[in-house]
Scaffold this active site. Sequence first.
Site, PDB file in Angstrom:
ATOM      1  N   CYS A  76      -5.930   2.882  -7.517  1.00  0.00           N
ATOM      2  CA  CYS A  76      -5.989   2.130  -6.269  1.00  0.00           C
ATOM      3  C   CYS A  76      -7.183   2.661  -5.464  1.00  0.00           C
ATOM      4  O   CYS A  76      -7.784   3.681  -5.807  1.00  0.00           O
ATOM      5  CB  CYS A  76      -4.709   2.337  -5.476  1.00  0.00           C
ATOM      6  SG  CYS A  76      -4.460   4.081  -5.095  1.00  0.00           S
ATOM      7  N   HIS A  92       8.754  15.207  -0.976  1.00  0.00           N
ATOM      8  CA  HIS A  92       7.478  14.647  -1.439  1.00  0.00           C
ATOM      9  C   HIS A  92       6.411  14.972  -0.391  1.00  0.00           C
ATOM     10  O   HIS A  92       6.668  14.911   0.810  1.00  0.00           O
ATOM     11  CB  HIS A  92       7.602  13.133  -1.629  1.00  0.00           C
ATOM     12  CG  HIS A  92       6.385  12.511  -2.266  1.00  0.00           C
ATOM     13  ND1 HIS A  92       5.242  12.236  -1.555  1.00  0.00           N
ATOM     14  CD2 HIS A  92       6.138  12.129  -3.542  1.00  0.00           C
ATOM     15  CE1 HIS A  92       4.337  11.709  -2.376  1.00  0.00           C
ATOM     16  NE2 HIS A  92       4.863  11.634  -3.586  1.00  0.00           N
ATOM     17  N   GLU A 137       3.862  13.420   0.745  1.00  0.00           N
ATOM     18  CA  GLU A 137       3.551  12.397   1.749  1.00  0.00           C
ATOM     19  C   GLU A 137       4.622  12.380   2.849  1.00  0.00           C
ATOM     20  O   GLU A 137       4.301  12.268   4.039  1.00  0.00           O
ATOM     21  CB  GLU A 137       3.461  11.013   1.091  1.00  0.00           C
ATOM     22  CG  GLU A 137       3.099   9.936   2.104  1.00  0.00           C
ATOM     23  CD  GLU A 137       3.199   8.528   1.541  1.00  0.00           C
ATOM     24  OE1 GLU A 137       2.853   8.315   0.363  1.00  0.00           O
ATOM     25  OE2 GLU A 137       3.633   7.644   2.302  1.00  0.00           O
ATOM     26  N   SER A 146       4.415  11.494 -10.047  1.00  0.00           N
ATOM     27  CA  SER A 146       3.803  10.335  -9.398  1.00  0.00           C
ATOM     28  C   SER A 146       4.899   9.354  -9.007  1.00  0.00           C
ATOM     29  O   SER A 146       5.500   8.703  -9.863  1.00  0.00           O
ATOM     30  CB  SER A 146       2.814   9.671 -10.362  1.00  0.00           C
ATOM     31  OG  SER A 146       2.529   8.352  -9.948  1.00  0.00           O
TER      32      SER A 146
HETATM   33  S1  SF4 Z   1      -0.991   4.769  -0.254  1.00  0.00           S
HETATM   34 FE1  SF4 Z   1      -1.208   5.881  -2.191  1.00  0.00          FE
HETATM   35  S2  SF4 Z   1      -0.877   4.345  -3.786  1.00  0.00           S
HETATM   36 FE2  SF4 Z   1      -1.265   3.250  -1.882  1.00  0.00          FE
HETATM   37  S3  SF4 Z   1      -3.468   2.825  -1.808  1.00  0.00           S
HETATM   38 FE3  SF4 Z   1      -3.154   4.768  -0.772  1.00  0.00          FE
HETATM   39  S4  SF4 Z   1      -3.376   6.340  -2.343  1.00  0.00           S
HETATM   40 FE4  SF4 Z   1      -3.080   4.380  -3.394  1.00  0.00          FE
END
Ligand code: SF4
Length: 329
Positions: A16, A128, A130, A226
């Site tokens: 991405c 996680h 994030e 992932s």
């Molecule tokens: S949030 Fe994560 S999966 Fe989505 S575009 Fe950004 S890096 Fe890629």
Amino acid sequence: MAGHKRVLLAAPRGYCAGVDRAVVAVEKALERYGAPVYVRKQIVHNIHVVTELEGKGAIFVDEVDEVPEGAHVVFSAHGVSPAVVNAASDRGLHAIDATCPLVTKVHREAVRFARDDYRILLIGHDGHEEVEGTAGEAPDHVTIVNSPEEADHVVVDDPSKVVWLSQTTLSVDETMETVRRLRARFPQLQDPPSDDICYATQNRQVAIKKVARDADLVIVVGSANSSNSVRLVEVALEHGAKAAYRVDYADEVRQEWLDGVATVGVTSGASVPEVLVQEVLSQLAGAGYRDVEEVRTAEEDLMFSLPKELRQDPSGRRDERALGGRGRA
Ligand code: SF4
């Protein structure tokens, strides 16, 4: 006996825009400052990408206190909490923030709703990176909701001021189920201003749903840590695939998975370089699956500019590789 052997190759798949930008950021930092460049956590959740960058001189650490004072450190695509930014600054580190802009967007939403004194129900996986980063923007206002089941038990002080946000890489269907259960309990629950589950996660799930309907077996290329790759396995199974497995590398595809299989679906997570998918296709071709048909459900052309710390070269000129975006599927 399997019927006509074929592969349905999902598209979009793989890199991405946020992953591409983060990987280029590390490469660029190595080019500009020389090795080693430190990276807090895996830059993206893919073992192949991490190993390749290590070979070029990146050193991956868990926390900024492992980075020598004054060195360069890249923050991963998953984002960091303000506490990490401050710790890096206190240590005199030169930080390069490769947080995906779509993660930064969720951070801003958390800050804004916390300022307005909302209880933020953050749907995502506790632990996680994030989720740690987003929750760290407003630790006193965030409650993590891991699953639809947890939505049935979460407690809030003021049900009139509740909003849900989410991790960017979740299953869309499962998240909507969690939201449905939350709203049943808190009718005034507010939605995020825009989708938190990112375009890449959504597009890859839509594509694999279409493939899974016709697949006896789905192979997802992606690493175990992932989130979006693991979700692709679940989504494939929920949408008709008779079996679905995740592999990092082609040599993990087991012969017995192919017993009696006519149609193999193949996709890859958002942090996976296309070369790994091509290796899986070669492996499958060797087993008689030479007929490959692409199943495309969306076009992607989003690109993000490099982190601001890398946008200009040391002489002050704008860097010609300021745009990422190699990751079109
Ligand atoms: S949030 Fe994560 S999966 Fe989505 S575009 Fe950004 S890096 Fe890629």
